[in-house]
Design a protein around this motif. Structure first.
Motif, mmCIF file in Angstrom:
data_model
loop_
_atom_site.group_PDB
_atom_site.id
_atom_site.type_symbol
_atom_site.label_atom_id
_atom_site.label_comp_id
_atom_site.label_asym_id
_atom_site.label_seq_id
_atom_site.Cartn_x
_atom_site.Cartn_y
_atom_site.Cartn_z
ATOM 1 N N ALA A 103 0.819 -1.205 0.000
ATOM 2 C CA ALA A 103 0.000 0.000 0.000
ATOM 3 C C ALA A 103 0.857 1.260 0.000
ATOM 4 O O ALA A 103 1.989 1.270 0.488
ATOM 5 C CB ALA A 103 -0.918 0.001 1.224
ATOM 6 N N ASN A 104 0.299 2.328 -0.534
ATOM 7 C CA ASN A 104 0.871 3.667 -0.427
ATOM 8 C C ASN A 104 -0.203 4.583 0.144
ATOM 9 O O ASN A 104 -0.897 5.291 -0.586
ATOM 10 C CB ASN A 104 1.367 4.156 -1.785
ATOM 11 C CG ASN A 104 2.747 3.623 -2.111
ATOM 12 O OD1 ASN A 104 3.676 3.762 -1.324
ATOM 13 N ND2 ASN A 104 2.882 2.986 -3.262
ATOM 14 N N LEU A 105 -0.342 4.530 1.465
ATOM 15 C CA LEU A 105 -1.399 5.232 2.175
ATOM 16 C C LEU A 105 -0.811 6.313 3.071
ATOM 17 O O LEU A 105 0.268 6.144 3.644
ATOM 18 C CB LEU A 105 -2.197 4.254 3.046
ATOM 19 C CG LEU A 105 -2.853 3.065 2.335
ATOM 20 C CD1 LEU A 105 -3.383 2.062 3.358
ATOM 21 C CD2 LEU A 105 -3.981 3.541 1.431
ATOM 22 N N ASP A 108 2.910 7.481 3.478
ATOM 23 C CA ASP A 108 3.678 6.741 2.469
ATOM 24 C C ASP A 108 3.915 7.591 1.226
ATOM 25 O O ASP A 108 4.894 7.376 0.502
ATOM 26 C CB ASP A 108 2.943 5.466 2.047
ATOM 27 C CG ASP A 108 2.706 4.510 3.192
ATOM 28 O OD1 ASP A 108 3.404 4.627 4.221
ATOM 29 O OD2 ASP A 108 1.816 3.643 3.058
ATOM 30 N N SER A 132 -1.409 0.941 -6.571
ATOM 31 C CA SER A 132 -0.795 0.048 -5.586
ATOM 32 C C SER A 132 -1.825 -0.973 -5.123
ATOM 33 O O SER A 132 -3.018 -0.665 -5.048
ATOM 34 C CB SER A 132 -0.296 0.830 -4.364
ATOM 35 O OG SER A 132 0.642 1.818 -4.722
ATOM 36 N N THR A 134 -2.507 -3.655 -1.804
ATOM 37 C CA THR A 134 -2.141 -3.466 -0.404
ATOM 38 C C THR A 134 -1.258 -4.552 0.200
ATOM 39 O O THR A 134 -0.872 -4.427 1.361
ATOM 40 C CB THR A 134 -3.402 -3.320 0.456
ATOM 41 O OG1 THR A 134 -4.238 -4.472 0.272
ATOM 42 C CG2 THR A 134 -4.179 -2.067 0.067
ATOM 43 N N ASN A 169 -5.176 2.971 -4.362
ATOM 44 C CA ASN A 169 -4.824 1.796 -3.561
ATOM 45 C C ASN A 169 -5.952 0.782 -3.653
ATOM 46 O O ASN A 169 -7.131 1.128 -3.511
ATOM 47 C CB ASN A 169 -4.595 2.197 -2.107
ATOM 48 C CG ASN A 169 -3.223 2.814 -1.903
ATOM 49 O OD1 ASN A 169 -2.231 2.116 -1.735
ATOM 50 N ND2 ASN A 169 -3.157 4.140 -1.941
ATOM 51 N N PRO A 171 -7.457 -2.983 -2.419
ATOM 52 C CA PRO A 171 -7.352 -4.082 -1.440
ATOM 53 C C PRO A 171 -6.954 -5.384 -2.119
ATOM 54 O O PRO A 171 -7.390 -5.679 -3.235
ATOM 55 C CB PRO A 171 -8.766 -4.172 -0.859
ATOM 56 C CG PRO A 171 -9.413 -2.864 -1.169
ATOM 57 C CD PRO A 171 -8.807 -2.407 -2.462
ATOM 58 N N ASP A 172 -6.128 -6.167 -1.431
ATOM 59 C CA ASP A 172 -5.728 -7.479 -1.952
ATOM 60 C C ASP A 172 -6.781 -8.509 -1.538
ATOM 61 O O ASP A 172 -6.576 -9.307 -0.626
ATOM 62 C CB ASP A 172 -4.351 -7.860 -1.417
ATOM 63 C CG ASP A 172 -3.831 -9.146 -2.040
ATOM 64 O OD1 ASP A 172 -4.118 -9.393 -3.232
ATOM 65 O OD2 ASP A 172 -3.154 -9.916 -1.331
ATOM 66 N N ASP A 223 -7.881 7.421 3.221
ATOM 67 C CA ASP A 223 -7.517 6.254 2.419
ATOM 68 C C ASP A 223 -7.433 5.001 3.287
ATOM 69 O O ASP A 223 -7.835 3.915 2.863
ATOM 70 C CB ASP A 223 -6.213 6.498 1.657
ATOM 71 C CG ASP A 223 -5.094 7.128 2.477
ATOM 72 O OD1 ASP A 223 -5.271 7.318 3.702
ATOM 73 O OD2 ASP A 223 -4.039 7.450 1.892
ATOM 74 N N ILE A 227 -9.670 1.423 2.572
ATOM 75 C CA ILE A 227 -9.034 0.116 2.415
ATOM 76 C C ILE A 227 -9.504 -0.858 3.479
ATOM 77 O O ILE A 227 -9.827 -2.024 3.200
ATOM 78 C CB ILE A 227 -7.499 0.264 2.441
ATOM 79 C CG1 ILE A 227 -7.003 0.976 1.176
ATOM 80 C CG2 ILE A 227 -6.821 -1.097 2.588
ATOM 81 C CD1 ILE A 227 -7.283 0.258 -0.119
ATOM 82 N N SER A 233 -9.324 2.935 -2.769
ATOM 83 C CA SER A 233 -9.121 4.327 -2.377
ATOM 84 C C SER A 233 -8.519 5.107 -3.536
ATOM 85 O O SER A 233 -7.508 4.692 -4.118
ATOM 86 C CB SER A 233 -8.183 4.394 -1.161
ATOM 87 O OG SER A 233 -7.708 5.706 -0.963
#
Length: 255
Positions: A103-105, A108, A132, A134, A169, A171-172, A223, A227, A233
């Motif tokens: 993630a780049n939240l 980040d 990205s 997560t 971003n 979610p995985d 964000d 997520i 996000s």
């Protein structure tokens, strides 16, 4: 045949910070190929956390991979800067980066090479996008593929001010578990964990950077919150770091 049928396809410049061989980059390439031509200029190895660094103390070397991608011995910003200022014959239609593993939240954004690469594309005048997912070892890149493909189509109808970057971003999670999109602001993390000391094989003291802090300002609208609740996000960013809201106060301070 109409002139439109012979019009050149738009060129998408793709970079990342995980390196030219990263699986997420290949997914993004395949998404962009459905819309236009693709040029990849990416670091020859992992350059995560390099933020907006430019390499000024040594020359950059460029090689080609078997897929024809440009591999650069530099940072993500080096890659995009090089592409826009001499490597390519003309500016690309759009700059996109990712798909980053992790993630780049929130904070980040200050460190991310993925976001920095997209930010370096601000000069072309079209909205650039940093993607990205997560997880550092993603299990659901197909979810990220679907989101990236959708947003790359949707962005064609979006009119935003120049120098705007979208930080996306994902979610995985399995695609069917994704709850939709949320427009968000950057949250804030707590202070990072302590560095981890160690000793290298020659007996010298070394340190590993500790893990990033958890979300502190992470409520609704951020964000982090999107997520955590299963949404993609989308945070609009821009390169102006001026703190406009305190300029009047500073003027009063100086009298």
């Amino acid at each position: 045949m109409t002139d439109a049928a012979h019009a050149p396809r738009p060129v998408y410049l793709i970079s990342n910070d995980d390196g030219v061989y990263a699986p997420g980059l290949q997914v993004l390439v395949e998404c962009a190929q459905a819309l236009g031509e693709v040029v990849v200029v990416a670091p020859d190895s992992n350059r995560s956390g390099f933020s907006n660094a430019l390499t000024l103390d040594k020359p950059l070397r460029v090689s080609r991979t078997q897929l024809g991608y440009y591999a650069v011995n530099g940072t993500p910003v080096d890659c995009v800067h090089l592409a826009l200022n001499g490597l390519l014959e003309e500016d690309p239609y759009r700059v996109i980066t990712g798909i980053n593993a992790g993630a780049n939240l929130g904070d980040d954004a200050l460190y991310s090479g993925t976001i920095a690469g997209a930010t370096e594309g601000r000069f072309i005048g079209r909205t650039c996008i940093a993607f990205s997912i997560t997880a550092h070892v993603p299990q659901h890149l197909e979810t990220a593929r679907a989101v990236a493909a959708d947003l790359l189509r949707r962005v064609e109808t979006l009119q935003l001010p120049p120098r705007t970057i979208l930080n996306v971003n994902i979610p995985d999670v399995p695609r069917e578990s994704l709850r939709g999109y949320r427009i968000t602001r950057l949250g804030h993390r707590r202070r990072a964990g302590d560095v981890i000391p160690g000793t290298d094989p020659r007996g010298h003291q070394v340190y590993w950077i500790g893990v990033a802090g958890e979300g502190e300002d992470a409520g609704p609208g951020t964000d982090f919150h999107a997520i955590d609740n299963g949404f993609v996000s989308i945070t609009p960013l821009h390169a102006d770091m001026t703190r406009h809201d305190v300029m009047g106060h500073l003027g009063d301070w100086l009298g």
